[in-house]
Design an enzyme around this catalytic site. Structure first.
Site, PDB file in Angstrom:
ATOM      1  N   HIS A 361       0.866  -1.454   0.152  1.00 10.83           N
ATOM      2  CA  HIS A 361      -0.057   0.068  -0.093  1.00 10.83           C
ATOM      3  C   HIS A 361       0.724   1.460   0.025  1.00 10.83           C
ATOM      4  O   HIS A 361       0.150   2.381  -0.172  1.00 10.83           O
ATOM      5  CB  HIS A 361      -0.929   0.072   1.092  1.00 10.83           C
ATOM      6  CG  HIS A 361      -2.154  -0.673   1.204  1.00 10.83           C
ATOM      7  ND1 HIS A 361      -3.268  -0.267   0.608  1.00 10.83           N
ATOM      8  CD2 HIS A 361      -2.397  -1.883   1.263  1.00 10.83           C
ATOM      9  CE1 HIS A 361      -4.278  -1.252   0.483  1.00 10.83           C
ATOM     10  NE2 HIS A 361      -3.773  -2.380   0.998  1.00 10.83           N
ATOM     11  N   LYS A 553      -9.311  14.241   3.718  1.00  7.16           N
ATOM     12  CA  LYS A 553      -8.239  12.878   4.100  1.00  7.16           C
ATOM     13  C   LYS A 553      -7.479  13.030   5.278  1.00  7.16           C
ATOM     14  O   LYS A 553      -7.416  14.195   5.486  1.00  7.16           O
ATOM     15  CB  LYS A 553      -7.727  12.809   2.728  1.00  7.16           C
ATOM     16  CG  LYS A 553      -6.777  14.127   2.333  1.00  7.16           C
ATOM     17  CD  LYS A 553      -6.146  14.012   0.868  1.00  7.16           C
ATOM     18  CE  LYS A 553      -6.971  14.067  -0.128  1.00  7.16           C
ATOM     19  NZ  LYS A 553      -7.024  13.050  -0.992  1.00  7.16           N
ATOM     20  N   ARG A 554      -6.573  11.891   5.664  1.00  7.98           N
ATOM     21  CA  ARG A 554      -5.768  12.155   6.627  1.00  7.98           C
ATOM     22  C   ARG A 554      -4.775  13.214   6.335  1.00  7.98           C
ATOM     23  O   ARG A 554      -4.473  13.582   5.240  1.00  7.98           O
ATOM     24  CB  ARG A 554      -5.044  10.927   6.868  1.00  7.98           C
ATOM     25  CG  ARG A 554      -5.590   9.810   7.482  1.00  7.98           C
ATOM     26  CD  ARG A 554      -6.258  10.367   8.724  1.00  7.98           C
ATOM     27  NE  ARG A 554      -5.160  10.173   9.699  1.00  7.98           N
ATOM     28  CZ  ARG A 554      -4.779   9.525  10.553  1.00  7.98           C
ATOM     29  NH1 ARG A 554      -5.574   8.143  10.770  1.00  7.98           N
ATOM     30  NH2 ARG A 554      -3.783   9.493  11.499  1.00  7.98           N
ATOM     31  N   LYS A 559       0.369  14.726   1.035  1.00  4.85           N
ATOM     32  CA  LYS A 559      -0.998  14.942   0.654  1.00  4.85           C
ATOM     33  C   LYS A 559      -1.183  16.345   0.282  1.00  4.85           C
ATOM     34  O   LYS A 559      -2.059  16.859  -0.426  1.00  4.85           O
ATOM     35  CB  LYS A 559      -2.066  14.448   1.585  1.00  4.85           C
ATOM     36  CG  LYS A 559      -2.142  12.902   1.674  1.00  4.85           C
ATOM     37  CD  LYS A 559      -3.298  12.260   2.515  1.00  4.85           C
ATOM     38  CE  LYS A 559      -3.626  10.876   2.573  1.00  4.85           C
ATOM     39  NZ  LYS A 559      -4.186  10.216   1.736  1.00  4.85           N
ATOM     40  N   THR A 661      -8.507   6.826  -2.649  1.00  5.67           N
ATOM     41  CA  THR A 661     -10.093   6.253  -3.280  1.00  5.67           C
ATOM     42  C   THR A 661     -11.064   7.436  -3.136  1.00  5.67           C
ATOM     43  O   THR A 661     -12.065   7.512  -3.572  1.00  5.67           O
ATOM     44  CB  THR A 661     -10.289   5.382  -2.307  1.00  5.67           C
ATOM     45  OG1 THR A 661     -10.076   5.417  -0.832  1.00  5.67           O
ATOM     46  CG2 THR A 661      -9.903   4.023  -2.725  1.00  5.67           C
ATOM     47  N   LYS A 665     -14.613   8.418  -4.961  1.00  2.00           N
ATOM     48  CA  LYS A 665     -15.878   9.031  -4.302  1.00  2.00           C
ATOM     49  C   LYS A 665     -16.368  10.226  -5.166  1.00  2.00           C
ATOM     50  O   LYS A 665     -17.554  10.404  -5.382  1.00  2.00           O
ATOM     51  CB  LYS A 665     -15.776   9.020  -2.987  1.00  2.00           C
ATOM     52  CG  LYS A 665     -15.291   7.551  -2.276  1.00  2.00           C
ATOM     53  CD  LYS A 665     -14.754   7.925  -0.762  1.00  2.00           C
ATOM     54  CE  LYS A 665     -13.871   6.698  -0.178  1.00  2.00           C
ATOM     55  NZ  LYS A 665     -13.589   7.272   1.113  1.00  2.00           N
TER      56      LYS A 665
END
Ligand SMILES: *Cc1c(COP(=O)(O)O)cnc(C)c1O
Length: 815
Positions: A361, A553-554, A559, A661, A665
């Protein structure tokens, strides 16, 4: 028609009776005096009864057919709420709604009372939950295995702009979905020593463990769409082994006895709250071994009972390891086969490799699990021996293939010798599996080139790609019933059964202005509900006609929430500089948790809140820009935010997000994506089309090249960009933190000297892409056309497609 009516009425009456029965005899309340929570419990228990009938049938069929079973081992399952999921998959949602209305109970009110089962951190755990639902939908005979954490992911409170972690006690009111199985339990050993007894052929080894912890099963039925099949999620709870403990208690060692109990039960007490970083703590290794051993003992017992022949293991069982967290399964399966069942070593190795498969992952070096050999020897002495033996045979087999390159041997070894001896769990999982997969095409390619380049050269067939997906039942049907109704009207009822195939037909309708209008209207309603949620939670009023620009998101440096915040400040400055310009009104919405120990990420949360406070109170903006940080991001909040998003931020440093992901969505719900060429964004671009996405910035190869030249100074980009310079100047000098002007000097300085995540390097390109977003937004015809094209192009990202690929190509189940 009348008969249909009658049947419907009968189902409503039946549901109502079941709920009243549960309320009375399970909850012990009179309908007159029941609290809303009592109703929730009664409805959940009644729904569970419907599940159980299908569940038993399914279990019987599985045994009778002797079909191959899939075991999904995951340290995390980020499930969220189950009431709607279950009602909707059983086809009972309308029945329940009407039955409850007849009792004066609002289903939309009681469903809010269900706590989120947050037994995961983020994407990895959510993937496991989507996979469970898709496996049940497709009729794959699957069992999920994990830990029943008493405390899931912490609850995030924002106090004075800072994240505060509070314990989440999701089990306080019990869990109506689960069945405790006290009769299904296993002893898990830790520590002690190993003795070898010579015999004919290979010597037998006996592990005399010093500490035994009991794993007790808790089962949750997982229903597929239309109740097609119902599988089991089996979670283990740790219990101290009663007798040992009582003996010491009676001997007067009260404190010792209680300590031992606490030590055993700590294993299933709390989820490790770090996403993509490893704490490397002893307790974590105990959790990993605990759930792996219990799960393997359980599935071996089932296999032997049903098939009676260990040689059939790879034909009858497929074990999927979700990341390296369960990688100790390689050594544990070998131990069970060799030590417990006396299977010869080389045969045991064939069976192990034939049964196990591993999903990687992340490529982040800090997230690649290694355990110190000393700790392993102390906690799992027999497993350490087995790992050394696997390694010796592995290295010997390479020498036999005439491979002597020292650097290569060092890279593919299970043991790292650089900083003390450590066991590399990634290499162990790779060697012990017949399949190793990445989670997007780009990620898989990078796996082949980086972390596993040497192992890939030795085993070129082993690595394969399975791009992640999401279940449309939750992320479209339940989260967005209005859009679902519109799509069904447009594409037919069949859409509900084959959305992954049929969604693409929407493309043909993207030029119909009436459809675009209705698409826009359903978004407007979703935005209105989000506005009232924001009003309730943080008391801020939003303009529902503004562009909702969302990043949830986290919180992680890769990110790049920081890049989004720099853009926010740049927009703020531009609006102040040119107050008469007609700006596109925008709302920046952020949410996400930071690992409790991740200081830099927590500072980003504080910065977001500091910027929000300043901007939201500045009257010169006339409300054209608002910034929202919503506390306590979780699955339920995601379900409310995503349908209301116009713009989806997927802006990770290229090469660092394995798949993502939430990108899927958002697109499914018709948001347009601004993003980098990273993870699954790359494949979304292929299917949605580049005229409907806003792709910007360095690609993975360019990022890699820049990093190879040494530390990347942000300075170069800053001096080339007056806009970026001004933004950083403002943040650095305390414009957003007048109470502590130096709060962000460190943050800004680190960008200047080493911009590892390419925030500065990508800033101008990001600004430009955001300008294109505004241009598109000013042209509603084009905007809503693109929104439709996003929804239409996302069918392939259904987790049904992903699971079909796993089933056919890795597990050998389904045609
Ligand atoms: C989908 C989801 C994630 C994963 O989001 P990414 O943006 O892909 O990292 C994390 N948390 C929750 C609650 C989710 O629903």
């Amino acid at each position: 028609m009348p008969q249909e009516h009658q049947e419907h009425a009968a189902r409503i009456a039946e549901f109502r009776d079941k709920v009243l029965y549960k309320l009375t005899y399970s909850v012990g309340k009179d309908p007159e005096h029941a609290f809303t929570h009592d109703w929730f419990e009664a409805v959940a228990l009644a729904t569970r009864d419907y599940l159980v009938d299908d569940w038993m049938g399914n279990t019987r069929r599985m045994y009778a057919s002797g079909t191959k079973r899939v075991y999904y081992l995951s340290l995390e399952f980020l499930i969220g709420r189950l009431l709607l999921d279950n009602l909707s998959n059983l086809g009972l949602l309308e029945v329940a709604r009407e039955a409850l209305a007849g009792l004066d109970v609002d289903i939309d009110q009681i469903r809010q009372l269900e706590p989120d089962a947050a037994l995961g951190n983020g994407g990895l755990g959510r993937l496991a939950a989507c996979f469970m639902e898709s496996m049940a939908t497709l009729g794959v005979a699957a069992h999920g295995y994990g830990i029943r954490y008493e405390h899931g992911l912490f609850r995030q409170a924002i106090v004075d702009g800072w994240q505060q972690e509070q314990t989440e006690s999701w089990l306080d009111f019990g869990n109506p979905w689960e069945f405790e199985r006290p009769e299904v339990s296993y002893l898990i050993g830790f520590g002690g020593s190993v003795s070898a007894i010579p015999g004919e052929g290979e010597p037998r080894h006996f592990w005399h463990w010093a500490e035994g912890v009991r794993a007790v099963a808790y089962d949750t039925p997982i229903a597929g769409w239309r109740g097609n099949s119902v599988n089991t999620l089996r979670l283990w709870r740790a219990r101290a082994e009663g007798e040992l403990h009582l003996e010491r208690f009676n001997a007067g060692d009260h404190v010792g006895a209680v300590e031992e109990e606490a030590r055993a039960e700590a294993i299933s007490r709390v989820l490790y709250p770090a996403d993509s970083t490893e704490a490397g703590q002893e307790l974590r290794l105990r959790q990993e071994y605990f759930f792996v051993s219990a799960s393997l003992q359980d599935l071996m017992r089932r296999h032997l009972k049903q098939h009676g022949d260990l040689d059939l293991l790879p034909q009858k069982a497929a074990i999927q390891l979700n990341d390296t967290h369960p990688a100790i399964a390689v050594a544990e399966l070998m131990r069970i086969l060799v030590d417990v069942h006396a299977v010869p070593w080389s045969r045991a190795w064939q069976l192990t490799v034939g049964t196990l498969a591993y999903t990687n992952h992340t490529l982040l070096p800090e997230a690649l699990e290694t355990w110190s050999a000393g700790l392993m020897e102390r906690m799992l002495p027999r497993h350490m021996q087995i790992i050394y033996l696997i390694n010796a045979e592995h290295i010997d087999s390479l020498r036999a293939r005439d491979i002597h390159d020292f650097e290569l041997l060092r890279a593919v070894s299970l043991i790292e010798e650089d900083q003390g001896r450590r066991v590399r769990m990634g290499n162990l999982a790779f060697l012990g599996s017949h399949s190793v997969n990445g989670v997007s095409a780009l990620h898989t390619e990078l796996m082949r080139k980086t972390v596993f380049s040497h192992l890939h050269a030795l085993y070129p067939q082993r690595i394969n790609s399975k791009t992640n997906g999401i279940t449309f039942r939750r992320w479209l049907f339940q989260a967005n019933p209005r859009l679902t109704a519109l799509l069904v009207e447009q594409l037919g009822e069949e859409l509900l059964d084959r959305p992954d195939e049929l969604l693409v037909n929407l493309r043909a309708d993207a030029d119909k202005s009436a459809l675009r209008k209705r698409f826009a209207e359903q978004r407007q309603l979703a935005k209105l509900s989000l506005c009232s949620l924001v009003q309730d939670r943080i008391g801020l009023q939003l303009d529902p006609s503004a562009l909702f620009d969302v990043q949830v998101k986290r919180i992680h440096e890769y990110k790049r929430q920081l890049l989004n915040l720099l853009h926010t400040v740049a927009l703020y400055q531009a609006m102040r500089d040119e107050p008469t310009t007609a700006w596109v009104p925008r709302v920046k919405i952020l949410a996400g948790k930071a690992a409790a120990s991740y200081q830099q990420a927590k500072l980003v949360i504080k910065l977001a809140n500091d910027i929000a406070r300043t901007i939201n109170h500045d009257p010169t903006l006339r409300g054209q820009l608002k910034v929202v940080f919503l506390p306590n991001y979780n699955v339920s909040l995601a379900e409310q935010i995503i349908p209301a998003a116009d713009l989806s931020e997927q802006i990770s440093t290229a090469g660092m997000e394995a798949s993502g992901t939430s990108n899927m969505k958002f697109a499914l719900n018709g948001a347009l994506t601004i993003g980098t060429l990273d993870g699954a964004n790359v494949e979304m671009l292929e299917r949605i089309g580049d005229e409907h996405m806003f792709i910007f910035g360095l690609n993975a190869r360019q990022v890699e090249m820049r990093r190879q030249e040494g530390p990347v100074a942000g300075e170069v980009a800053i001096s080339a960009s007056p806009r970026l310079h001004e933004v950083l100047q403002a943040i650095r000098s305390g414009v957003f933190s007048p109470d502590d002007p130096a709060r962000y000097t460190g943050l800004v300085d680190s960008l200047i000297w080493n911009d590892h995540f390419m925030v500065c390097a990508d800033f101008d390109a990001y600004w430009q892409a955001q300008a294109e977003v505004e241009e598109r937004w000013r042209d509603p015809r084009q905007w809503w056309r693109s929104a439709l094209m996003n929804c239409a192009g996302t069918g392939w990202f259904s987790s049904d497609r992903t699971i079909r690929e796993y089933a056919r190509e890795i597990w050998g189940v389904l045609e």
